[in-house]
Design a protein around this motif. Structure first.
Motif, PDB file in Angstrom:
ATOM      1  N   ASP A  16       0.837  -1.199   0.000  1.00 19.87           N
ATOM      2  CA  ASP A  16       0.000   0.000   0.000  1.00 19.87           C
ATOM      3  C   ASP A  16       0.875   1.254   0.000  1.00 19.87           C
ATOM      4  N   PRO A  17       0.916   1.971  -1.145  1.00 19.85           N
ATOM      5  CA  PRO A  17       1.797   3.149  -1.221  1.00 19.85           C
ATOM      6  C   PRO A  17       1.371   4.271  -0.269  1.00 19.85           C
ATOM      7  N   LYS A  18       0.117   4.222   0.211  1.00 19.07           N
ATOM      8  CA  LYS A  18      -0.366   5.276   1.120  1.00 19.07           C
ATOM      9  C   LYS A  18      -0.035   4.955   2.587  1.00 19.07           C
ATOM     10  N   ALA A  19       0.559   3.818   2.830  1.00 20.73           N
ATOM     11  CA  ALA A  19       0.876   3.423   4.222  1.00 20.73           C
ATOM     12  C   ALA A  19       1.800   4.451   4.862  1.00 20.73           C
ATOM     13  N   LYS A  20       1.502   4.803   6.101  1.00 19.63           N
ATOM     14  CA  LYS A  20       2.315   5.806   6.819  1.00 19.63           C
ATOM     15  C   LYS A  20       3.034   5.140   7.994  1.00 19.63           C
ATOM     16  N   ARG A  21       4.261   5.613   8.225  1.00 19.57           N
ATOM     17  CA  ARG A  21       5.033   5.056   9.339  1.00 19.57           C
ATOM     18  C   ARG A  21       4.717   5.808  10.627  1.00 19.57           C
ATOM     19  N   TYR A  22       4.516   5.077  11.697  1.00 22.53           N
ATOM     20  CA  TYR A  22       4.344   5.696  13.013  1.00 22.53           C
ATOM     21  C   TYR A  22       5.719   6.056  13.567  1.00 22.53           C
ATOM     22  N   GLU A  23       5.833   7.234  14.163  1.00 22.46           N
ATOM     23  CA  GLU A  23       7.071   7.612  14.860  1.00 22.46           C
ATOM     24  C   GLU A  23       7.100   6.921  16.220  1.00 22.46           C
ATOM     25  N   ARG A  24       5.915   6.915  16.864  1.00 22.60           N
ATOM     26  CA  ARG A  24       5.811   6.425  18.226  1.00 22.60           C
ATOM     27  C   ARG A  24       4.440   5.773  18.426  1.00 22.60           C
ATOM     28  N   LEU A  25       4.422   4.706  19.159  1.00 25.94           N
ATOM     29  CA  LEU A  25       3.167   4.013  19.454  1.00 25.94           C
ATOM     30  C   LEU A  25       3.212   3.571  20.910  1.00 25.94           C
ATOM     31  N   SER A  26       2.042   3.398  21.521  1.00 26.22           N
ATOM     32  CA  SER A  26       2.037   2.803  22.860  1.00 26.22           C
ATOM     33  C   SER A  26       1.815   1.293  22.705  1.00 26.22           C
ATOM     34  N   TYR A  27       2.201   0.555  23.745  1.00 25.23           N
ATOM     35  CA  TYR A  27       1.974  -0.893  23.723  1.00 25.23           C
ATOM     36  C   TYR A  27       0.485  -1.149  23.481  1.00 25.23           C
ATOM     37  N   HIS A  28      -0.341  -0.341  24.164  1.00 26.20           N
ATOM     38  CA  HIS A  28      -1.784  -0.502  24.078  1.00 26.20           C
ATOM     39  C   HIS A  28      -2.271  -0.343  22.631  1.00 26.20           C
ATOM     40  N   GLU A  29      -1.767   0.695  21.944  1.00 31.20           N
ATOM     41  CA  GLU A  29      -2.182   0.911  20.549  1.00 31.20           C
ATOM     42  C   GLU A  29      -1.815  -0.285  19.665  1.00 31.20           C
ATOM     43  N   VAL A  30      -0.616  -0.799  19.867  1.00 38.09           N
ATOM     44  CA  VAL A  30      -0.170  -1.935  19.043  1.00 38.09           C
ATOM     45  C   VAL A  30      -1.108  -3.122  19.250  1.00 38.09           C
ATOM     46  N   LEU A  31      -1.468  -3.348  20.518  1.00 40.87           N
ATOM     47  CA  LEU A  31      -2.322  -4.498  20.813  1.00 40.87           C
ATOM     48  C   LEU A  31      -3.757  -4.255  20.353  1.00 40.87           C
ATOM     49  N   SER A  32      -4.277  -3.054  20.629  1.00 44.09           N
ATOM     50  CA  SER A  32      -5.689  -2.827  20.305  1.00 44.09           C
ATOM     51  C   SER A  32      -5.914  -2.669  18.801  1.00 44.09           C
ATOM     52  N   LYS A  33      -4.921  -2.117  18.083  1.00 45.57           N
ATOM     53  CA  LYS A  33      -5.067  -1.993  16.618  1.00 45.57           C
ATOM     54  C   LYS A  33      -4.622  -3.261  15.913  1.00 45.57           C
ATOM     55  N   ASN A  34      -4.145  -4.230  16.713  1.00 47.50           N
ATOM     56  CA  ASN A  34      -3.692  -5.500  16.164  1.00 47.50           C
ATOM     57  C   ASN A  34      -2.622  -5.294  15.083  1.00 47.50           C
ATOM     58  N   LEU A  35      -1.711  -4.354  15.350  1.00 48.41           N
ATOM     59  CA  LEU A  35      -0.648  -4.080  14.383  1.00 48.41           C
ATOM     60  C   LEU A  35       0.341  -5.240  14.392  1.00 48.41           C
ATOM     61  N   LYS A  36       0.717  -5.670  13.184  1.00 49.09           N
ATOM     62  CA  LYS A  36       1.567  -6.869  13.090  1.00 49.09           C
ATOM     63  C   LYS A  36       3.038  -6.490  13.255  1.00 49.09           C
ATOM     64  N   VAL A  37       3.418  -6.134  14.462  1.00 43.44           N
ATOM     65  CA  VAL A  37       4.809  -5.766  14.727  1.00 43.44           C
ATOM     66  C   VAL A  37       5.539  -6.957  15.309  1.00 43.44           C
ATOM     67  N   MET A  38       4.992  -7.460  16.383  1.00 44.70           N
ATOM     68  CA  MET A  38       5.554  -8.609  17.093  1.00 44.70           C
ATOM     69  C   MET A  38       4.370  -9.378  17.647  1.00 44.70           C
ATOM     70  N   ASP A  39       4.606 -10.588  18.094  1.00 43.90           N
ATOM     71  CA  ASP A  39       3.531 -11.362  18.711  1.00 43.90           C
ATOM     72  C   ASP A  39       3.007 -10.623  19.939  1.00 43.90           C
ATOM     73  N   ALA A  40       1.708 -10.752  20.180  1.00 48.74           N
ATOM     74  CA  ALA A  40       1.072 -10.047  21.301  1.00 48.74           C
ATOM     75  C   ALA A  40       1.727 -10.418  22.633  1.00 48.74           C
ATOM     76  N   SER A  41       2.165 -11.676  22.760  1.00 52.90           N
ATOM     77  CA  SER A  41       2.795 -12.087  24.028  1.00 52.90           C
ATOM     78  C   SER A  41       4.084 -11.311  24.262  1.00 52.90           C
ATOM     79  N   ALA A  42       4.812 -11.016  23.199  1.00 53.45           N
ATOM     80  CA  ALA A  42       6.070 -10.256  23.323  1.00 53.45           C
ATOM     81  C   ALA A  42       5.771  -8.801  23.707  1.00 53.45           C
ATOM     82  N   ILE A  43       4.760  -8.221  23.070  1.00 52.75           N
ATOM     83  CA  ILE A  43       4.402  -6.820  23.366  1.00 52.75           C
ATOM     84  C   ILE A  43       3.957  -6.715  24.826  1.00 52.75           C
ATOM     85  N   ALA A  44       3.132  -7.672  25.265  1.00 49.74           N
ATOM     86  CA  ALA A  44       2.619  -7.626  26.641  1.00 49.74           C
ATOM     87  C   ALA A  44       3.766  -7.750  27.655  1.00 49.74           C
TER      88      ALA A  44
END
Ligand code: UDP
Length: 244
Positions: A177-205
Motif C-alpha cells: 500500500d503506497p499510502k501506508a504511513k510510518r508511526y514515529e511512536r506508538l504505545s503498547y496498548h495501541e499496538v495491541l488494540s489496533k492489532n498491528l503486526k509488529v511482534m507477537d502479542a505475548s512479546a508486546i505484553a
C-alpha cells in the motif's frame, strides 16, 4: 568511530532470519551476514552491552511447514534448530569482525554451544561479550519474538531493538500500500488494540509489563543500527502511553 553516546547501557537486538538471506529467496547470504555483523560490531565498539536473538525464517518457519502437512510441534522444533544455524553463522561473522561472542541455546547441545544459563549470560555481558540466544524458548507454538522479549527482561535490557527488513511500523503493509504511513511512536496498548503486526502479542505484553521500549528499524540499511541507537535514523518506538 564517532562517539554514539547512546542512552542505553544494555540492549537486545532481535535479528529476523529473513534479513540474513539478503536478496536471495532462502538461506544465508554471506555478504549480508558480514554487513550485519559489521553494523553490530560498530555498536559494540561504542561500549554498549549487547544480547542477540536470531530468528529462523530464512531457513524454516514451523507454521509454514505445518501448513504443508507436518505436525506443528515437530515443525516448530525444526524452526528452533534453524535459529541455531543463524546464531552460529552470526557468531562466526562477529568473531571475524573482532567481537567476542557466546552462543547459548534454549535446547542444550553441548558440542555446539553453551546451554542457556541466565547468570552465566549476565557474566558474559559484563565481560563485554555479545551473547547470542538461540533456539527461542525451547518450546513450540512460539516465534522468536517472545524469547526476544523474555531474554530482554531476564537480562535487564534497557530496550529491545527489532531489526527487520522494514524501517518501522506502518499503518498498512508499505510493500503493498503506497499510502501506508510510518508511526514515529506508538504505545503498547495501541499496538495491541489496533492489532498491528509488529511482534507477537505475548512479546508486546511482556515488554509492556516490564516497561521496556521496543525500537523497530530496518537492519538492512547499512549503519542504521548505530544511527537509531542515538535516536536518529528512521524507526518506530513502542513504549508506555506517557512516553514523551
Ligand atoms: N520457534 C519455536 N519456538 C520459539 C522460537 C521459534 O517454535 O520459542 C520456531 C517457530 O517454528 C518459528 C521458527 O522457530 O517459526 C523460526 O523463528 P521465527 O519465525 O521467529 O523467525 P524470524 O521470522 O524471526 O526469522
Amino acid at each position: 568511530m564517532t562517539d554514539p553516546r547512546p542512552p542505553y547501557r544494555r540492549i537486545l537486538l532481535k535479528v529476523s532470519g529473513e534479513v540474513l538471506m539478503g536478496d536471495a529467496p532462502f538461506g544465508i547470504d554471506m555478504a549480508t551476514l558480514d554487513a550485519v555483523a559489521a553494523d553490530i560490531a560498530a555498536v559494540v565498539e561504542g561500549g554498549i552491552e549487547l544480547c542477540l536473538v536470531t530468528g529462523g525464517g530464512n531457513i524454516l518457519r514451523g507454521v509454514s511447514m505445518a501448513g504443508r502437512g507436518m505436525e506443528r510441534a515437530s515443525a516448530d522444533y525444526m524452526g528452533m534448530l534453524a535459529t541455531v544455524l543463524n546464531a552460529l553463522a552470526l557468531q562466526s561473522a562477529l568473531e571475524k569482525a573482532g567481537v567476542h561472542t557466546r552462543v547459548q541455546s534454549a535446547i542444550p547441545m553441548d558440542a555446539v554451544c553453551e546451554p542457556y544459563i541466565r547468570r552465566r549470560a549476565l557474566r558474559h555481558l559484563e565481560k563485554g561479550r555479545v551473547v547470542i540466544f538461540a533456539a527461542g524458548l525451547g518450546a513450540p507454538f512460539f516465534t522468536t519474538d517472545t524469547p526476544a522479549a523474555l531474554r530482554a527482561a531476564e537480562m535487564g535490557c534497557d530496550a529491545l531493538f527489532k531489526g527487520t527488513s522494514v524501517d518501522g511500523v506502518y499503518t498498512a503493509d508499505p510493500k503493498r500500500d503506497p499510502k501506508a504511513k510510518r508511526y514515529e511512536r506508538l504505545s503498547y496498548h495501541e499496538v495491541l488494540s489496533k492489532n498491528l503486526k509488529v511482534m507477537d502479542a505475548s512479546a508486546i505484553a511482556l515488554m509492556r509489563d516490564n516497561a521496556i521500549p521496543i525500537v523497530v528499524f530496518s537492519i538492512r540499511e547499512r549503519g542504521a543500527f548505530l544511527n537509531v541507537l542515538t535516536g536518529a535514523g528512521v524507526h518506530t518506538v513502542i513504549g508506555p502511553d506517557s512516553l514523551p
